[in-house]
Write a protein that holds these residues in place. Structure first.
Motif, PDB file in Angstrom:
ATOM      1  N   HIS A 117      -0.443  -2.507  12.535  1.00  0.00           N
ATOM      2  CA  HIS A 117      -1.775  -2.295  13.111  1.00  0.00           C
ATOM      3  C   HIS A 117      -2.510  -1.121  12.456  1.00  0.00           C
ATOM      4  CE1 HIS A 117      -1.703  -5.469  15.964  1.00  0.00           C
ATOM      5  NE2 HIS A 117      -0.737  -4.980  16.711  1.00  0.00           N
ATOM      6  N   LYS A 118      -1.787  -0.286  11.694  1.00  0.00           N
ATOM      7  CA  LYS A 118      -2.448   0.663  10.806  1.00  0.00           C
ATOM      8  C   LYS A 118      -2.723  -0.118   9.528  1.00  0.00           C
ATOM      9  CE  LYS A 118      -0.095   4.690  12.752  1.00  0.00           C
ATOM     10  NZ  LYS A 118       0.828   5.829  12.489  1.00  0.00           N
ATOM     11  N   LEU A 119      -3.919  -0.624   9.407  1.00  0.00           N
ATOM     12  CA  LEU A 119      -4.244  -1.702   8.476  1.00  0.00           C
ATOM     13  C   LEU A 119      -3.826  -1.415   7.039  1.00  0.00           C
ATOM     14  CD1 LEU A 119      -7.787  -2.593   9.844  1.00  0.00           C
ATOM     15  CD2 LEU A 119      -5.566  -3.521  10.512  1.00  0.00           C
ATOM     16  N   GLU A 120      -3.264  -2.465   6.408  1.00  0.00           N
ATOM     17  CA  GLU A 120      -2.885  -2.371   5.011  1.00  0.00           C
ATOM     18  C   GLU A 120      -3.933  -3.059   4.139  1.00  0.00           C
ATOM     19  OE1 GLU A 120       1.155  -3.567   4.454  1.00  0.00           O
ATOM     20  OE2 GLU A 120       1.864  -2.408   6.170  1.00  0.00           O
ATOM     21  N   ASP A 121      -3.822  -2.848   2.808  1.00  0.00           N
ATOM     22  CA  ASP A 121      -4.940  -3.221   1.938  1.00  0.00           C
ATOM     23  C   ASP A 121      -5.092  -4.724   1.716  1.00  0.00           C
ATOM     24  OD1 ASP A 121      -2.850  -3.760   0.229  1.00  0.00           O
ATOM     25  OD2 ASP A 121      -3.433  -2.296  -1.302  1.00  0.00           O
ATOM     26  N   TYR A 122      -4.167  -5.563   2.210  1.00  0.00           N
ATOM     27  CA  TYR A 122      -4.359  -7.008   2.104  1.00  0.00           C
ATOM     28  C   TYR A 122      -5.159  -7.561   3.277  1.00  0.00           C
ATOM     29  CZ  TYR A 122      -0.897  -7.772   5.777  1.00  0.00           C
ATOM     30  OH  TYR A 122      -0.239  -7.784   6.982  1.00  0.00           O
ATOM     31  N   TYR A 123      -5.282  -6.766   4.324  1.00  0.00           N
ATOM     32  CA  TYR A 123      -5.916  -7.253   5.557  1.00  0.00           C
ATOM     33  C   TYR A 123      -7.424  -7.371   5.367  1.00  0.00           C
ATOM     34  CZ  TYR A 123      -7.062  -7.690  10.508  1.00  0.00           C
ATOM     35  OH  TYR A 123      -7.530  -8.141  11.719  1.00  0.00           O
ATOM     36  N   HIS A 124      -7.924  -8.580   5.496  1.00  0.00           N
ATOM     37  CA  HIS A 124      -9.358  -8.876   5.319  1.00  0.00           C
ATOM     38  C   HIS A 124      -9.833  -8.510   3.921  1.00  0.00           C
ATOM     39  CE1 HIS A 124     -10.637  -9.170   9.842  1.00  0.00           C
ATOM     40  NE2 HIS A 124      -9.559  -9.898   9.553  1.00  0.00           N
ATOM     41  N   THR A 125      -8.964  -8.734   2.931  1.00  0.00           N
ATOM     42  CA  THR A 125      -9.387  -8.516   1.547  1.00  0.00           C
ATOM     43  C   THR A 125      -8.900  -9.671   0.678  1.00  0.00           C
ATOM     44  OG1 THR A 125      -7.442  -7.355   0.651  1.00  0.00           O
ATOM     45  CG2 THR A 125      -9.011  -6.038   1.927  1.00  0.00           C
ATOM     46  N   ARG A 126      -9.321  -9.669  -0.569  1.00  0.00           N
ATOM     47  CA  ARG A 126      -8.978 -10.731  -1.517  1.00  0.00           C
ATOM     48  C   ARG A 126      -7.480 -10.761  -1.843  1.00  0.00           C
ATOM     49  NH1 ARG A 126     -12.727  -7.995  -5.984  1.00  0.00           N
ATOM     50  NH2 ARG A 126     -13.758  -7.426  -4.019  1.00  0.00           N
ATOM     51  N   ARG A 127      -6.719  -9.785  -1.348  1.00  0.00           N
ATOM     52  CA  ARG A 127      -5.270  -9.781  -1.564  1.00  0.00           C
ATOM     53  C   ARG A 127      -4.526 -10.682  -0.574  1.00  0.00           C
ATOM     54  NH1 ARG A 127      -6.552  -4.087  -2.177  1.00  0.00           N
ATOM     55  NH2 ARG A 127      -6.384  -3.491  -4.378  1.00  0.00           N
ATOM     56  N   ASP A 128      -5.216 -11.227   0.407  1.00  0.00           N
ATOM     57  CA  ASP A 128      -4.560 -12.099   1.393  1.00  0.00           C
ATOM     58  C   ASP A 128      -4.488 -13.515   0.835  1.00  0.00           C
ATOM     59  OD1 ASP A 128      -3.477 -13.267   3.603  1.00  0.00           O
ATOM     60  OD2 ASP A 128      -5.199 -12.966   4.920  1.00  0.00           O
ATOM     61  N   THR A 129      -3.573 -13.710  -0.123  1.00  0.00           N
ATOM     62  CA  THR A 129      -3.494 -14.948  -0.888  1.00  0.00           C
ATOM     63  C   THR A 129      -2.169 -15.676  -0.642  1.00  0.00           C
ATOM     64  OG1 THR A 129      -2.571 -13.712  -2.741  1.00  0.00           O
ATOM     65  CG2 THR A 129      -4.963 -14.010  -2.700  1.00  0.00           C
ATOM     66  N   TYR A 130      -2.114 -16.920  -1.102  1.00  0.00           N
ATOM     67  CA  TYR A 130      -0.902 -17.724  -0.901  1.00  0.00           C
ATOM     68  C   TYR A 130       0.299 -17.186  -1.671  1.00  0.00           C
ATOM     69  CZ  TYR A 130      -2.367 -19.856  -5.343  1.00  0.00           C
ATOM     70  OH  TYR A 130      -2.763 -20.057  -6.636  1.00  0.00           O
ATOM     71  N   ASP A 131       0.056 -16.381  -2.713  1.00  0.00           N
ATOM     72  CA  ASP A 131       1.178 -15.790  -3.443  1.00  0.00           C
ATOM     73  C   ASP A 131       1.510 -14.385  -2.944  1.00  0.00           C
ATOM     74  OD1 ASP A 131      -1.127 -14.630  -4.385  1.00  0.00           O
ATOM     75  OD2 ASP A 131      -0.686 -14.937  -6.509  1.00  0.00           O
ATOM     76  N   ASN A 132       0.919 -14.018  -1.812  1.00  0.00           N
ATOM     77  CA  ASN A 132       1.232 -12.742  -1.164  1.00  0.00           C
ATOM     78  C   ASN A 132       1.638 -13.009   0.279  1.00  0.00           C
ATOM     79  OD1 ASN A 132       1.505 -10.019  -0.548  1.00  0.00           O
ATOM     80  ND2 ASN A 132      -0.686  -9.740  -0.145  1.00  0.00           N
ATOM     81  N   MET A 133       2.642 -13.865   0.442  1.00  0.00           N
ATOM     82  CA  MET A 133       3.167 -14.193   1.766  1.00  0.00           C
ATOM     83  C   MET A 133       4.626 -13.756   1.832  1.00  0.00           C
ATOM     84  SD  MET A 133       1.373 -17.921   2.302  1.00  0.00           S
ATOM     85  CE  MET A 133       1.719 -17.932   4.056  1.00  0.00           C
ATOM     86  N   ASN A 134       5.155 -13.664   3.039  1.00  0.00           N
ATOM     87  CA  ASN A 134       6.496 -13.137   3.219  1.00  0.00           C
ATOM     88  C   ASN A 134       7.388 -14.187   3.872  1.00  0.00           C
ATOM     89  OD1 ASN A 134       8.826 -11.668   4.259  1.00  0.00           O
ATOM     90  ND2 ASN A 134       7.664  -9.800   3.822  1.00  0.00           N
ATOM     91  N   PRO A 135       8.242 -14.853   3.091  1.00  0.00           N
ATOM     92  CA  PRO A 135       9.109 -15.895   3.663  1.00  0.00           C
ATOM     93  C   PRO A 135       9.994 -15.390   4.790  1.00  0.00           C
ATOM     94  CG  PRO A 135       9.110 -16.013   1.263  1.00  0.00           C
ATOM     95  CD  PRO A 135       8.404 -14.746   1.623  1.00  0.00           C
ATOM     96  N   GLU A 136      10.506 -14.175   4.672  1.00  0.00           N
ATOM     97  CA  GLU A 136      11.374 -13.641   5.720  1.00  0.00           C
ATOM     98  C   GLU A 136      10.606 -13.449   7.016  1.00  0.00           C
ATOM     99  OE1 GLU A 136      14.221  -9.762   6.759  1.00  0.00           O
ATOM    100  OE2 GLU A 136      13.180  -9.886   4.825  1.00  0.00           O
ATOM    101  N   GLY A 137       9.382 -12.942   6.909  1.00  0.00           N
ATOM    102  CA  GLY A 137       8.566 -12.759   8.109  1.00  0.00           C
ATOM    103  C   GLY A 137       8.277 -14.077   8.796  1.00  0.00           C
ATOM    104  N   LEU A 138       7.967 -15.108   8.013  1.00  0.00           N
ATOM    105  CA  LEU A 138       7.701 -16.434   8.579  1.00  0.00           C
ATOM    106  C   LEU A 138       8.968 -17.037   9.184  1.00  0.00           C
ATOM    107  CD1 LEU A 138       5.447 -17.850   5.732  1.00  0.00           C
ATOM    108  CD2 LEU A 138       4.702 -17.200   8.019  1.00  0.00           C
TER     109      LEU A 138
END
Length: 420
Positions: free
Chosen positions: A379-400
């Motif tokens: 909740h302390k926002l990181e730089d992928y949140y609401h930015t162009r870094r939120d892409t399909y190649d920036n996902m976390n299989p373990e988290g899912l």
């Protein structure tokens, strides 16, 4: 019912989600609230739910709703214009400065803080879309579990892209402090010298050196206030892989796994509800809740609303939502928390804090549905949140995979009668 074999498919589920999310992002248009791309994604996922997940064709539907998506960040144009005008008027008529800033802050709190339709009337109307899909049990319906996510994607936040969450949130806080600074000094001036203002009050003019100095120091806030006009870039829509196609596909993956394994529940009805335009202020979930306010109260019905399932370190059940102002259902929240712990998935008990925004859970809870919000982000926002870094190649299989395992365990516990 023992669903261990479904829980054990968690790695398959993570890959399935990533593959499907990649397909949506590569195939369809950008999914800003009320857009053609949002509708395309809804249509595709509705088809998957019907044809691959065993949902009843008669109970799988797409519903439209009217909205004014530009209003969610459009408050900036009102609030910041009022604040900048108030700084000018501060030198001539402090009372007007107080009134303008107070009006601007009220608009900000109502529109951005509480997600009310306070200035929607000033922005272009569009049509958003929701998906509802239901998988019936083999016998009598005695309970219902609803999986929720939002298919739309956000407008980019340039400051978060450039500086990360610390820079983004600091900028917003500085702007609020600047507005409060001018209100406080104006009120002190009015209280001490009266209402007539600086230039038309000879007594005030001769004794107001501190007033001029305060005004000059206050000008340091002006660049920050002006910069808030560019808090969002409405011309760049992010891919929204994590926020929030992950939330959409969490429920879809559960139903897909059950269908592939031939698992049928006897008395638990499952539903996937995808509510559009969350990024425009929960507009889809609010519209869905209003349209279905008299439904789904026949049996115990729990909503799991997922948003941004990314980092396994931050998987969280949010017991409060909407900047901390809305309480989630304790039984629903406890169920997911206990389910995650039962399958050794790291999870924390938390809340969506001020400046943290909201999940669609807030709208369901406000409407009287039993709901909780599940998030997987800092909740302390990181730089992928609401930015162009939120892409399909920036996902976390373990988290899912972890969230999927916890979700299936929660379904198993719910089906067995826990937390009704």
């Amino acid at each position: 019912m023992d669903l261990k074999k479904i829980i054990d498919k968690k790695d398959w589920a993570a890959k399935y989600m990533i593959d499907e999310i990649t397909h949506i992002i590569k195939t369809f248009e950008k999914r800003d609230p009320g857009s053609k791309g949002e509708l395309q994604a809804c249509e595709y996922m509705a088809e998957v739910l019907e044809k691959e997940c065993g949902c009843d064709p008669e109970l799988t539907k797409i519903e439209g709703f009217k909205e004014n998506p530009g209003s969610f960040f459009g408050w900036i144009y009102f609030t910041i214009t009022f604040v900048l005008l108030s700084i000018l008027l501060y030198f001539f008529f402090p009372l007007a400065s107080v009134i303008l800033i107070s009006a601007g802050l009220l608009i900000m709190v109502m529109q951005f803080g509480m997600y009310k339709k306070f200035v929607d009337w000033a922005f272009k109307e569009k049509e958003g879309h929701n998906v509802t899909a239901v998988k019936r049990p083999t016998g009598e319906v005695k309970r219902r579990l609803v999986f929720n996510g939002h298919p739309d994607a956000a407008w980019e936040w340039p400051v978060n892209y450039a500086l990360g969450g610390v820079g983004f949130e600091s900028h917003a806080v500085i702007c609020v402090l600047g507005a409060i600074f001018y209100i406080v000094v104006s009120i002190i001036y009015i209280t001490h010298f009266g209402l007539r203002g600086l230039l038309i009050n000879p007594e005030a003019t001769s004794a107001s050196g501190w007033f001029i100095k305060a005004a000059l120091w206050g000008l340091l806030f002006v660049p920050f206030e002006f910069g808030l006009y560019f808090m969002w870039n409405e011309k760049r829509i992010v891919d929204g892989a994590n926020d929030n196609l992950t939330g959409c596909y969490m429920g879809i993956a559960v139903l897909k796994a059950l269908q592939d394994e031939g698992v049928e529940l006897e008395n638990t009805e499952l539903a996937v509800v995808l509510t559009g335009s969350e990024e425009a202020g929960l507009r889809g979930s609010k519209a869905w809740s209003e349209a279905h306010k008299d439904e789904w109260h026949d049996v115990p019905t729990f909503f799991f609303s997922y948003d941004t399932i990314y980092d396994p370190k931050y998987l969280m059940v949010n017991y409060r939502d909407l900047n901390g102002t809305v309480k989630a259902d304790k039984d629903v929240s406890d169920l997911f928390l206990e389910a995650a712990q039962a399958v050794d998935v790291p999870i924390t008990k938390g809340w969506v804090p001020p400046l943290g925004g909201a999940t669609d859970n807030a709208a369901f809870s406000q409407a009287g549905f039993r709901s909780t919000g599940i998030t997987g982000l800092n909740h302390k926002l990181e730089d992928y949140y609401h930015t162009r870094r939120d892409t399909y190649d920036n996902m976390n299989p373990e988290g899912l995979a972890n969230c999927f395992a916890a979700t299936v365990k929660a379904l198993e516990m719910f089906d067995d009668g826990a937390k009704q």
